[in-house]
Design a protein around this motif. Structure first.
Motif, PDB file in Angstrom:
ATOM      1  N   GLN A   1       0.709  -1.325  -0.024  1.00  0.00           N
ATOM      2  CA  GLN A   1       0.212   0.020  -0.053  1.00  0.00           C
ATOM      3  C   GLN A   1       0.973   1.167  -0.134  1.00  0.00           C
TER       4      GLN A   1
ATOM      5  N   GLY B   1       3.523   5.764  -3.111  1.00  0.00           N
ATOM      6  CA  GLY B   1       4.629   6.635  -3.350  1.00  0.00           C
ATOM      7  C   GLY B   1       4.762   7.058  -1.984  1.00  0.00           C
TER       8      GLY B   1
ATOM      9  N   MET C   1      -3.183   7.747   8.956  1.00  0.00           N
ATOM     10  CA  MET C   1      -1.944   7.526   8.276  1.00  0.00           C
ATOM     11  C   MET C   1      -2.435   7.140   7.070  1.00  0.00           C
ATOM     12  N   ALA C   2      -3.514   6.464   6.776  1.00  0.00           N
ATOM     13  CA  ALA C   2      -3.921   6.160   5.384  1.00  0.00           C
ATOM     14  C   ALA C   2      -4.432   7.486   4.492  1.00  0.00           C
TER      15      ALA C   2
ATOM     16  N   ILE D   1      -1.195   9.133   3.637  1.00  0.00           N
ATOM     17  CA  ILE D   1      -0.323   8.603   2.561  1.00  0.00           C
ATOM     18  C   ILE D   1      -1.293   8.833   1.235  1.00  0.00           C
ATOM     19  N   GLU D   2      -2.416   8.493   1.332  1.00  0.00           N
ATOM     20  CA  GLU D   2      -3.126   8.686   0.068  1.00  0.00           C
ATOM     21  C   GLU D   2      -3.630  10.292  -0.520  1.00  0.00           C
TER      22      GLU D   2
ATOM     23  N   GLN E   1       3.054  13.302  -3.696  1.00  0.00           N
ATOM     24  CA  GLN E   1       4.320  12.596  -3.475  1.00  0.00           C
ATOM     25  C   GLN E   1       5.212  13.535  -3.594  1.00  0.00           C
ATOM     26  N   PRO E   2       6.631  13.418  -3.072  1.00  0.00           N
ATOM     27  CA  PRO E   2       7.683  14.175  -3.312  1.00  0.00           C
ATOM     28  C   PRO E   2       7.903  14.664  -5.006  1.00  0.00           C
ATOM     29  N   LYS E   3       7.758  13.575  -5.850  1.00  0.00           N
ATOM     30  CA  LYS E   3       8.050  13.588  -7.126  1.00  0.00           C
ATOM     31  C   LYS E   3       6.956  14.624  -7.808  1.00  0.00           C
TER      32      LYS E   3
ATOM     33  N   ASN F   1       3.360  13.371   1.224  1.00  0.00           N
ATOM     34  CA  ASN F   1       2.692  12.083   1.787  1.00  0.00           C
ATOM     35  C   ASN F   1       3.638  11.544   2.482  1.00  0.00           C
ATOM     36  N   ARG F   2       4.939  11.666   2.649  1.00  0.00           N
ATOM     37  CA  ARG F   2       5.863  11.527   3.659  1.00  0.00           C
ATOM     38  C   ARG F   2       6.355  12.119   4.672  1.00  0.00           C
TER      39      ARG F   2
ATOM     40  N   ARG G   1       7.944  13.388  10.087  1.00  0.00           N
ATOM     41  CA  ARG G   1       7.502  12.330   9.365  1.00  0.00           C
ATOM     42  C   ARG G   1       6.131  12.102   9.404  1.00  0.00           C
ATOM     43  N   ASN G   2       5.463  11.520   8.548  1.00  0.00           N
ATOM     44  CA  ASN G   2       4.045  11.201   8.504  1.00  0.00           C
ATOM     45  C   ASN G   2       3.563  10.322   9.719  1.00  0.00           C
TER      46      ASN G   2
END
Ligand SMILES: N[C@@H](CCC(=O)N[C@@H](CS)C(=O)NCC(=O)O)C(=O)O
Lengths: 339, 405
Positions: A182, A187, B148-149, B152-153, B157-159, B180-181, B270-271
């Motif tokens: 997940q 990412g 947390m979910a 993250i979702e 993202q860093p990119k 999300n990190r 941190r996340n």
């Protein structure tokens, strides 16, 4: 006087509740099933379907043991374990045998006091990255965020690899393969690292497996195999020779298709005869019935059949035999003789 | 035939231990104590025997061996060549960080929500009731995993920050990256002379306390109230700001910047830290809010009526009359909420936060196979942390207690 009786009773009670390592075979026979520790879910190795039936490469070892000991491949109770909980589960007697992508290492064998009965898959640690990242080598991963399962050899190899190559990384420790998947897909980490076979199995479940690639570096040796507790050699022998029987069956050409016939009466290959119990008393020496190996092989086929059905090239996981070919085909799979 | 018999004289009989009320309770207690000790002895003996049978006698030497694994968030120097003991310490620091942040946040939220729940505004009071019931009736583990979910979702993202057509950008004057990190915020960059600014600032804090006590004395003497808040604020920042500009701005900010796979520079939260702290704080705040409400309702209505009669405004009534008395009711249950939060932080591994349960009770335990030793140390650590919290809070409780004269 009264006092000493009391202490005596206490000591006796302690003994009775004491260690039950010796006599696993009797325990299993009494219970009527084998308690087997597997992973929490890794398609191809150990995964439960919608009806709760476990299947996979590691699961087949458990079923073969149950068939050899109890004559019934279904007489297994599966305990899902994480990388972290698996050793405690085995050491405490919660499971009789652990078949969970577990690497045979010195410290697990010597310090943690487990007996690895052999190797059923020769593996190594790899890295998976999304293709769009454009990474070609693990050495380019400086500064990357890496998902790892905790309580594994993976964690230690990774630390060594980045230290010796003098590059940095950010570890994201995760408990199960499902959570790692997940996070990786969202990412939250750039890289997922674990045994290459596990990566292939995980990638096979992705919506678009082609968007992800395995880097060329394999940074460790991961001989995976079933293990039992120290201290019960008879039980270790049973699990070891059940696995060897599956390997020998492939080498000798005994398959699930022809096993009934071959086990009917002694043929002209003495080793097959000894294996299948039509000659000699190998089963009796193990404390099992004469047809123990026949039952084990009939449960899911020989080693090659189990491999190709669960993780082989015709499955979505698509692993080639490679190192895991029979020694006669240039691989490392080799059983000592049955005599 | 006489119906009366003499009471038994002299001679102590064994049965008296049970039938004589003078001795009975003593007998029962001694028997219970003996049984308890025997039970404990049996457990210890059983554990020792089983460990010996496994060939793993109790020993703590493993704490000095190299840990071999890396930890992402470390408040003290650590690398994988350092010992398991050191890794445990890193874990303890991480546990304390979550506990402190979580307790602080939970207190602020809890007090606010508790007070608002008593609000006369029907909607506000209902919303707070809903919050409390929703939060405290779902296991905290689910909140942690859920946060947390979502994290993250839903964050980029860093990119996503890369390239000319980046879909995500830095927020708040291009200084903070929400990924999300985790969050990357600017970090103060100290140049020569920055120590002066820091020194002046610390001196201002001391000055502010002096001002406060002077102002209180003045108020008691003259009855006049100064605009304390604004004056304190001025004392706090104006001198430091002056020195800062006079010295030519010796403190800068280091902004996060996307380099390679991740942002570099700035402070990285941190996340896992954010999700865990937030979930624990939100959850515990619901309980604290109820404690606060109970505390306030325990103060009789006569108190606020009396305060109003004296002409105190509602906010002053709350701060000067109600809350000081309510604190006596609020603090004892608050202590147990702090303890709960700290102990619940051991669920950290669910989001991959490396607290002491994750390092010592997780990876170290697993790599060394020292279940018994690791768990004993772990229990001792949590016990020590909990006892420290209760001691400090009990001391505070003592200081707000009703002084009986
Ligand atoms: N072979 C390594 C790693 C084992 C491991 O954790 N493998 C993963 C991926 S190959 C797994 O089986 N995960 C299944 C699960 O999460 O239950 C070890 O023994 O430490």
């Amino acid at each position: 006087m009264k006092n000493s009786t009391f202490v005596g009773t206490l000591a006796a009670a302690t003994f009775a509740a004491g260690f039950a390592a010796a006599g696993t075979l009797d325990d299993v026979k009494a219970k009527g099933f084998v308690q087997c520790g597997v992973s929490t879910g890794l398609v191809g190795f150990a995964a439960a379907d919608a009806n709760g039936n476990w299947d996979g490469f590691d699961v087949s070892v458990c079923r073969a043991v149950a068939a050899a000991v109890l004559g019934d491949a279904q007489a297994v109770k599966f305990t899902p374990t994480t990388g972290k909980t698996r050793f405690t589960a085995l050491a405490s007697g919660e499971v009789d045998v652990l078949a969970r992508n577990t690497t045979w290492t010195f410290s697990r064998d010597v310090d943690l006091k487990f007996t690895f009965v052999g190797v059923n898959y020769y593996d190594g640690q790899g890295f998976m990255v999304p293709k769009e990242l454009g990474v070609a080598s693990a050495k380019d991963l400086d500064g990357a965020t890496v998902c790892i399962q905790t309580g594994t050899t993976t964690e230690l190899n990774l630390a060594d690899f980045f230290r010796t190559n003098n590059i940095s990384y950010e570890p994201v420790p995760i408990e199960t393969n499902a959570e790692a998947q997940q996070q990786y897909l969202a990412g939250a980490c750039d890289v997922y690292t674990t045994d290459a076979s596990g990566l292939a199995a995980t990638r096979a479940t992705f919506e678009s497996p082609d968007a992800h690639t395995l880097l060329p570096e394999i940074i460790s040796k991961e001989p995976l195999g079933p293990l039992v507790r120290h201290g019960d050699d008879q039980w270790a022998d049973i699990v070891r020779w059940t696995m060897n029987a599956l390997i020998a069956a492939e080498e000798l050409g005994v398959t699930s298709a022809n096993i009934k016939e071959s086990a009917m009466e002694a043929g002209n290959n003495p080793e097959i005869n000894r294996l299948l119990g039509t000659e000699g008393n190998l089963g009796e020496q193990l404390g099992l019935s004469a047809d123990w190996a026949k039952n084990a092989i009939a449960a899911g086929g020989n080693y090659g059949e189990i491999f190709s059905r669960n993780i082989g090239e015709s499955t979505p996981i698509g692993l080639a035999r490679g190192l895991n070919a029979q020694w006669t085909d240039g691989g490392l799979i080799y059983t000592p003789p049955f005599r | 035939m006489s119906a009366i018999t003499d009471p038994p004289k002299g001679g102590f009989q064994l049965s008296q231990l049970i039938y004589d009320t003078r001795y009975r309770s003593m007998t029962i207690q001694i028997v219970a104590l003996v049984l308890f000790l025997v039970g404990v002895g049996w457990l210890l003996n059983n554990a020792a025997q089983n460990l010996a049978a496994l060939g793993k006698p109790l020993g703590f030497g493993f704490l000095g061996e190299a840990a071999g694994y890396d930890i992402n968030q470390k408040l003290i120097e650590y690398n994988n060549q350092m010992s398991h003991g050191r890794a445990a310490l890193v874990g303890v620091m991480n546990t304390l960080l979550v506990a402190v942040l979580g307790c602080a946040l939970a207190t602020v939220l809890g007090v606010t929500i508790g007070v608002l729940r008593l609000s006369n505004n029907w909607i506000v009071a209902r919303i707070m009731t809903f919050y409390i019931e929703a939060l405290r009736n779902v296991p905290v583990l689910l909140w942690i995993v859920l946060l947390m979910a979502i994290f993250i979702e839903s964050f980029p993202q860093p990119k996503d920050f890369r390239g000319d057509d980046a879909v995500a950008t830095l927020k708040i004057f291009e200084s903070v990256a929400f990924t999300n990190r985790g969050f990357y915020i600017p970090k103060p960059d100290m140049f020569a002379g920055s120590m002066f600014v820091v020194f002046v600032f610390l001196a201002s804090i001391v000055g502010m306390f002096f001002f406060r006590s002077w102002s209180r004395k003045r108020q008691e003497a003259t009855g006049e109230i100064l605009p304390n808040f604004w004056i304190s604020l001025g004392i706090l920042i104006i001198p430091a700001l002056l020195v800062y500009f006079v010295l030519g701005r010796p403190i800068g900010l280091e902004y996060p910047e996307l380099k390679g796979f991740n942002f570099k520079g700035g402070i990285y939260m941190r996340n896992s830290l954010i999700a865990l702290t937030l979930a624990l704080a939100l959850y515990t705040a619901a309980f604290i809010a109820e404690n606060v409400r109970a505390g306030i309702m325990a103060i009789s209505k006569g108190q606020s009526e009396a305060a109003f009669a004296l002409g105190l405004r509602p906010s002053r009534t709350m701060n000067l009359v109600i809350l000081p008395q309510a604190l006596r009711v609020i603090i004892p249950p608050l202590i147990s909420q702090y303890l709960n939060l700290t102990k619940n932080s051991s669920l950290a591994i669910a989001v991959g936060y490396m607290d002491v349960t994750g390092t010592l009770g997780g990876i170290t335990l697993n790599q060394t196979g020292r279940e018994m030793e690791c768990l004993l140390i772990l229990m001792a650590i949590y016990l020590a942390i909990s006892l420290t919290i209760s001691t400090v809070m009990n001391w505070y409780n003592e200081s707000v207690k009703l002084r009986e004269r």
